[in-house]
Write a protein that holds these residues in place. Structure first.
Motif, PDB file in Angstrom:
ATOM      1  N   ALA A  49       0.838  -1.199   0.000  1.00 56.22           N
ATOM      2  CA  ALA A  49       0.000   0.000   0.000  1.00 56.22           C
ATOM      3  C   ALA A  49       0.872   1.247   0.000  1.00 56.22           C
ATOM      4  O   ALA A  49       0.594   2.222  -0.715  1.00 56.22           O
ATOM      5  CB  ALA A  49      -0.925  -0.016   1.217  1.00 56.22           C
ATOM      6  N   LEU A  50       1.934   1.239   0.794  1.00 59.78           N
ATOM      7  CA  LEU A  50       2.846   2.371   0.850  1.00 59.78           C
ATOM      8  C   LEU A  50       3.521   2.602  -0.501  1.00 59.78           C
ATOM      9  O   LEU A  50       3.657   3.751  -0.948  1.00 59.78           O
ATOM     10  CB  LEU A  50       3.915   2.127   1.921  1.00 59.78           C
ATOM     11  N   ALA A  51       3.941   1.535  -1.172  1.00 62.08           N
ATOM     12  CA  ALA A  51       4.569   1.668  -2.489  1.00 62.08           C
ATOM     13  C   ALA A  51       3.619   2.330  -3.475  1.00 62.08           C
ATOM     14  O   ALA A  51       4.019   3.182  -4.276  1.00 62.08           O
ATOM     15  CB  ALA A  51       5.005   0.293  -3.004  1.00 62.08           C
ATOM     16  N   ALA A  52       2.339   1.944  -3.422  1.00 61.32           N
ATOM     17  CA  ALA A  52       1.346   2.541  -4.317  1.00 61.32           C
ATOM     18  C   ALA A  52       1.129   4.016  -3.995  1.00 61.32           C
ATOM     19  O   ALA A  52       1.058   4.860  -4.901  1.00 61.32           O
ATOM     20  CB  ALA A  52       0.024   1.778  -4.218  1.00 61.32           C
ATOM     21  N   VAL A  53       1.035   4.347  -2.715  1.00 60.43           N
ATOM     22  CA  VAL A  53       0.785   5.734  -2.311  1.00 60.43           C
ATOM     23  C   VAL A  53       1.958   6.632  -2.677  1.00 60.43           C
ATOM     24  O   VAL A  53       1.774   7.746  -3.197  1.00 60.43           O
ATOM     25  CB  VAL A  53       0.504   5.802  -0.795  1.00 60.43           C
ATOM     26  N   VAL A  54       3.173   6.171  -2.425  1.00 61.07           N
ATOM     27  CA  VAL A  54       4.361   6.969  -2.759  1.00 61.07           C
ATOM     28  C   VAL A  54       4.435   7.210  -4.260  1.00 61.07           C
ATOM     29  O   VAL A  54       4.691   8.332  -4.719  1.00 61.07           O
ATOM     30  CB  VAL A  54       5.645   6.276  -2.246  1.00 61.07           C
ATOM     31  N   THR A  55       4.216   6.158  -5.038  1.00 56.47           N
ATOM     32  CA  THR A  55       4.253   6.303  -6.495  1.00 56.47           C
ATOM     33  C   THR A  55       3.184   7.270  -6.974  1.00 56.47           C
ATOM     34  O   THR A  55       3.448   8.154  -7.800  1.00 56.47           O
ATOM     35  CB  THR A  55       4.064   4.943  -7.183  1.00 56.47           C
ATOM     36  N   ALA A  56       1.965   7.110  -6.465  1.00 59.55           N
ATOM     37  CA  ALA A  56       0.862   7.982  -6.882  1.00 59.55           C
ATOM     38  C   ALA A  56       1.143   9.433  -6.510  1.00 59.55           C
ATOM     39  O   ALA A  56       0.874  10.360  -7.294  1.00 59.55           O
ATOM     40  CB  ALA A  56      -0.440   7.507  -6.242  1.00 59.55           C
ATOM     41  N   ALA A  57       1.697   9.664  -5.322  1.00 58.17           N
ATOM     42  CA  ALA A  57       1.965  11.027  -4.859  1.00 58.17           C
ATOM     43  C   ALA A  57       3.051  11.713  -5.681  1.00 58.17           C
ATOM     44  O   ALA A  57       3.034  12.931  -5.847  1.00 58.17           O
ATOM     45  CB  ALA A  57       2.358  11.000  -3.382  1.00 58.17           C
ATOM     46  N   MET A  58       3.980  10.909  -6.203  1.00 58.40           N
ATOM     47  CA  MET A  58       5.098  11.486  -6.953  1.00 58.40           C
ATOM     48  C   MET A  58       4.826  11.578  -8.452  1.00 58.40           C
ATOM     49  O   MET A  58       5.674  12.100  -9.185  1.00 58.40           O
ATOM     50  CB  MET A  58       6.362  10.652  -6.706  1.00 58.40           C
ATOM     51  N   THR A  59       3.690  11.083  -8.907  1.00 60.20           N
ATOM     52  CA  THR A  59       3.410  11.048 -10.354  1.00 60.20           C
ATOM     53  C   THR A  59       2.025  11.609 -10.659  1.00 60.20           C
ATOM     54  O   THR A  59       1.308  11.066 -11.507  1.00 60.20           O
ATOM     55  CB  THR A  59       3.522   9.609 -10.890  1.00 60.20           C
ATOM     56  N   THR A  60       1.661  12.677  -9.995  1.00 62.11           N
ATOM     57  CA  THR A  60       0.301  13.225 -10.156  1.00 62.11           C
ATOM     58  C   THR A  60       0.010  13.713 -11.566  1.00 62.11           C
ATOM     59  O   THR A  60      -1.160  13.835 -11.951  1.00 62.11           O
ATOM     60  CB  THR A  60       0.086  14.378  -9.163  1.00 62.11           C
ATOM     61  N   GLU A  61       1.041  14.014 -12.349  1.00 62.15           N
ATOM     62  CA  GLU A  61       0.835  14.517 -13.707  1.00 62.15           C
ATOM     63  C   GLU A  61       0.887  13.408 -14.751  1.00 62.15           C
ATOM     64  O   GLU A  61       0.894  13.683 -15.947  1.00 62.15           O
ATOM     65  CB  GLU A  61       1.895  15.579 -14.035  1.00 62.15           C
ATOM     66  N   HIS A  62       0.968  12.181 -14.310  1.00 64.01           N
ATOM     67  CA  HIS A  62       1.127  11.061 -15.247  1.00 64.01           C
ATOM     68  C   HIS A  62      -0.053  10.105 -15.147  1.00 64.01           C
ATOM     69  O   HIS A  62      -0.848  10.153 -14.217  1.00 64.01           O
ATOM     70  CB  HIS A  62       2.426  10.307 -14.952  1.00 64.01           C
ATOM     71  N   GLY A  63      -0.135   9.207 -16.125  1.00 63.51           N
ATOM     72  CA  GLY A  63      -1.102   8.118 -16.093  1.00 63.51           C
ATOM     73  C   GLY A  63      -2.525   8.532 -16.416  1.00 63.51           C
ATOM     74  O   GLY A  63      -2.844   9.702 -16.618  1.00 63.51           O
ATOM     75  N   ASP A  64      -3.381   7.529 -16.486  1.00 65.06           N
ATOM     76  CA  ASP A  64      -4.812   7.731 -16.731  1.00 65.06           C
ATOM     77  C   ASP A  64      -5.541   7.764 -15.392  1.00 65.06           C
ATOM     78  O   ASP A  64      -5.345   6.885 -14.549  1.00 65.06           O
ATOM     79  CB  ASP A  64      -5.368   6.589 -17.589  1.00 65.06           C
ATOM     80  N   GLY A  65      -6.418   8.756 -15.210  1.00 57.83           N
ATOM     81  CA  GLY A  65      -7.071   8.960 -13.925  1.00 57.83           C
ATOM     82  C   GLY A  65      -7.763   7.742 -13.363  1.00 57.83           C
ATOM     83  O   GLY A  65      -7.555   7.365 -12.210  1.00 57.83           O
TER      84      GLY A  65
END
Length: 275
Positions: A49-65
């Protein structure tokens, strides 16, 4: 991913690995202080869960919503449920026999062996197995199949977490009954597979992989769910548990003979078998 995106993702993934190493190192210090390495098991799920949260927090301008939200939410729900379950199950319990046996046979400093072979290894495993989630959070686009892989993935994830949670609940309820002390659990989902929790885990991670698989280069992370499945069926999961139960539960050989080791199926009819 374009070349600049690859470089950006590599940096983010490196941070995720560093955070995981720091977290597991802190748990190691606590484990040494309390002389219980079994506590690291309760961190396993929440580390994903932490790995997902850290990745999501650092890549807010990337990916599909929609994919970002789905992958993050599914990973958090699965990880926290697993950590809470293991923490409650192991609260006040003695050292896990697996760790006691490992450290008892360790060559060299047992504390160093515990740090490298338990804590650091788990940090690296969490990082590698979570790659479909990490990559899926920054990947964009789809495929000729549209959202079909994601729908199949979500259904597989739902099957997995339902199977895992139900199996854990049934086993906990069975153990809570004093009348079942020393008896073998072979009821509910445990009638159809010896490891409903492991089967559920595997479904969860193949489901997460499929949720992101329509976006390139998520398909390249297929070794991550494959490794998780191997760990559950042939690594530190099923073999160690079954070796322990063979020595501690009468009738376990009969249970093995009639009950699937992983994929659920109706039990075989074994003449003269008993629990």
């Amino acid at each position: 991913m374009q070349s600049e995106s690859v470089g950006s993702f590599a940096a983010v993934s490196g941070v995720v690995l560093l955070v995981l190493v720091i977290v597991f190192s802190a748990v190691f210090v606590a484990g040494v202080a309390r002389q219980r390495h079994r506590y690291v098991d309760a961190v396993w799920g929440s580390a994903f869960a932490l790995a997902a949260v850290v990745t999501a927090a650092m890549t807010t301008e990337h990916g599909d919503g929609w994919r970002r939200w789905l992958l993050t939410l599914c990973t958090i729900v699965w990880g926290l449920r697993l950590s809470i379950h293991i923490a409650r199950r192991g609260w006040g319990a003695p050292e896990d026999p697996r760790y006691a046996a490992m450290l008892g046979k360790a060559r060299g400093n047992p504390t160093l062996v515990a740090y490298t072979k338990v804590y650091l290894l788990q940090a690296v495993l969490v990082w590698f197995i979570s790659l479909p989630v990490q990559v899926g959070l920054v990947a964009t686009g789809g495929s000729a199949w549209g959202v079909t892989p994601a729908v199949i993935g979500l259904l597989l994830w739902l099957l997995g977490i339902s199977f895992e949670a139900t199996g854990d609940y049934q086993l906990a309820r069975f153990k809570a009954d004093p009348a079942n002390h020393g008896r073998l659990m072979s009821e509910g989902l445990w009638r159809y597979t010896r490891h409903p929790n492991y089967f559920g885990d595997a479904c969860v991670w193949w489901g997460l992989f499929l949720i992101g698989a329509a976006a390139w280069p998520v398909p390249l992370t297929i070794l991550s769910p494959a490794l998780m499945t191997w760990l559950l069926t042939s690594g530190s999961g099923k073999p160690m548990v079954e070796a322990h139960l063979t020595n501690t539960r009468p009738g376990y050989a009969d249970y093995v003979a009639r009950t699937s080791g992983f994929i659920p199926r109706p039990p075989k009819r074994i003449s003269g078998a008993s629990d």
